[in-house]
Write a protein that holds these residues in place. Structure first.
Motif, PDB file in Angstrom:
ATOM      1  N   LEU A  71      12.341  15.297  -1.510  1.00 23.35           N
ATOM      2  CA  LEU A  71      11.165  15.010  -0.790  1.00 23.35           C
ATOM      3  C   LEU A  71      10.356  16.478  -0.903  1.00 23.35           C
ATOM      4  O   LEU A  71      10.890  17.583  -0.354  1.00 23.35           O
ATOM      5  N   GLY A  72       9.287  16.574  -1.480  1.00 27.36           N
ATOM      6  CA  GLY A  72       8.680  17.689  -1.857  1.00 27.36           C
ATOM      7  C   GLY A  72       9.662  18.825  -2.847  1.00 27.36           C
ATOM      8  O   GLY A  72       9.520  19.925  -2.609  1.00 27.36           O
ATOM      9  N   LEU A 130       9.775   7.275  -4.883  1.00 32.15           N
ATOM     10  CA  LEU A 130       9.519   6.383  -4.038  1.00 32.15           C
ATOM     11  C   LEU A 130       8.194   6.413  -3.403  1.00 32.15           C
ATOM     12  O   LEU A 130       7.251   5.433  -3.636  1.00 32.15           O
ATOM     13  N   LEU A 131       7.949   7.617  -3.037  1.00 30.12           N
ATOM     14  CA  LEU A 131       6.545   7.481  -2.160  1.00 30.12           C
ATOM     15  C   LEU A 131       5.343   7.686  -3.377  1.00 30.12           C
ATOM     16  O   LEU A 131       4.126   7.196  -3.173  1.00 30.12           O
ATOM     17  N   THR A 132       5.728   8.474  -4.622  1.00 28.83           N
ATOM     18  CA  THR A 132       4.857   8.148  -5.541  1.00 28.83           C
ATOM     19  C   THR A 132       4.365   6.824  -6.233  1.00 28.83           C
ATOM     20  O   THR A 132       3.430   6.383  -6.485  1.00 28.83           O
ATOM     21  N   THR A 135       2.374   5.084  -3.706  1.00 31.98           N
ATOM     22  CA  THR A 135       0.846   5.446  -3.784  1.00 31.98           C
ATOM     23  C   THR A 135       0.056   4.662  -4.701  1.00 31.98           C
ATOM     24  O   THR A 135      -1.000   4.421  -4.940  1.00 31.98           O
ATOM     25  N   SER A 136       0.820   4.806  -5.976  1.00 36.39           N
ATOM     26  CA  SER A 136       0.209   4.213  -7.350  1.00 36.39           C
ATOM     27  C   SER A 136       0.116   2.833  -7.223  1.00 36.39           C
ATOM     28  O   SER A 136      -0.873   2.325  -7.590  1.00 36.39           O
ATOM     29  N   GLU A 137       0.904   2.096  -6.333  1.00 34.34           N
ATOM     30  CA  GLU A 137       0.718   0.798  -6.267  1.00 34.34           C
ATOM     31  C   GLU A 137      -0.561   0.380  -5.284  1.00 34.34           C
ATOM     32  O   GLU A 137      -1.108  -0.762  -5.709  1.00 34.34           O
ATOM     33  N   ARG A 138      -0.634   1.203  -4.313  1.00 33.67           N
ATOM     34  CA  ARG A 138      -1.666   1.105  -3.519  1.00 33.67           C
ATOM     35  C   ARG A 138      -3.014   1.265  -4.493  1.00 33.67           C
ATOM     36  O   ARG A 138      -4.039   0.518  -4.038  1.00 33.67           O
ATOM     37  N   GLU A 139      -3.150   2.149  -4.938  1.00 33.41           N
ATOM     38  CA  GLU A 139      -4.357   2.486  -5.681  1.00 33.41           C
ATOM     39  C   GLU A 139      -4.310   1.328  -6.758  1.00 33.41           C
ATOM     40  O   GLU A 139      -5.756   1.214  -7.116  1.00 33.41           O
ATOM     41  N   GLU A 140      -3.695   0.778  -7.229  1.00 32.50           N
ATOM     42  CA  GLU A 140      -3.867  -0.163  -8.435  1.00 32.50           C
ATOM     43  C   GLU A 140      -4.406  -1.470  -7.748  1.00 32.50           C
ATOM     44  O   GLU A 140      -5.300  -2.309  -8.373  1.00 32.50           O
TER      45      GLU A 140
END
Length: 151
Positions: A71-72, A130-132, A135-140
């Protein structure tokens, strides 16, 4: 053979990150809480706010924990690498040039291991991935917003 090894690289990197993060966090926990042999194997702890030992122990515990979780990872690894470079050059290197002679092997190895993670990222099994992905699924799935064009 090379293709098979290349496909396993993220998993090997993830396991490397977990091992390095766990070992680093253990150093911080030992110094701050007296567990696992305590500070310098004495069973004790470092006084709160003592420079630089207490701050190094906090970086070890927090940075090691973040790297362990993935994480980070890049930011935590950068700070952790810098703290180990400081430890090596300020504490160990004045005693002798080579880590083998000055007792700075752990500092040097942690410094380079974390620097590697700065450039490679977390690999597999990390929360960063997992977080990335989320985030990319939400943007799509988000509807495209069209910006009005001024005439």
């Amino acid at each position: 053979m090379s293709g098979r090894l290349d496909s396993a690289q993220p998993y090997a990197l993830g396991l490397f990150r977990i091992a390095v993060g766990l070992l680093f966090a253990c150093h911080g926990a030992a110094s701050l809480f007296g567990v696992l042999g305590g500070a310098s194997g004495s069973g004790g702890t470092i006084d709160a706010g003592a420079w630089p030992g207490w701050y190094a122990a906090v970086i070890q515990l927090v940075g090691g924990g973040l790297v362990l979780l993935g994480l980070g990872t890049r930011a935590a690894a950068l700070v952790s690498s810098g703290s180990m470079a400081y430890a090596y050059f300020k504490v160990h290197q004045p005693g002798a040039l080579w880590p083998m002679e000055n007792g700075g092997e752990a500092s040097a190895m942690f410094c380079w291991a974390f620097l590697l993670l700065v450039f490679t990222g977390s690999g597999a099994f990390g929360l960063d991935r997992l977080l990335t992905r989320r985030t990319s699924e939400r943007e799509e799935t988000a509807p495209e917003r069209k910006t009005p064009v001024a005439a």
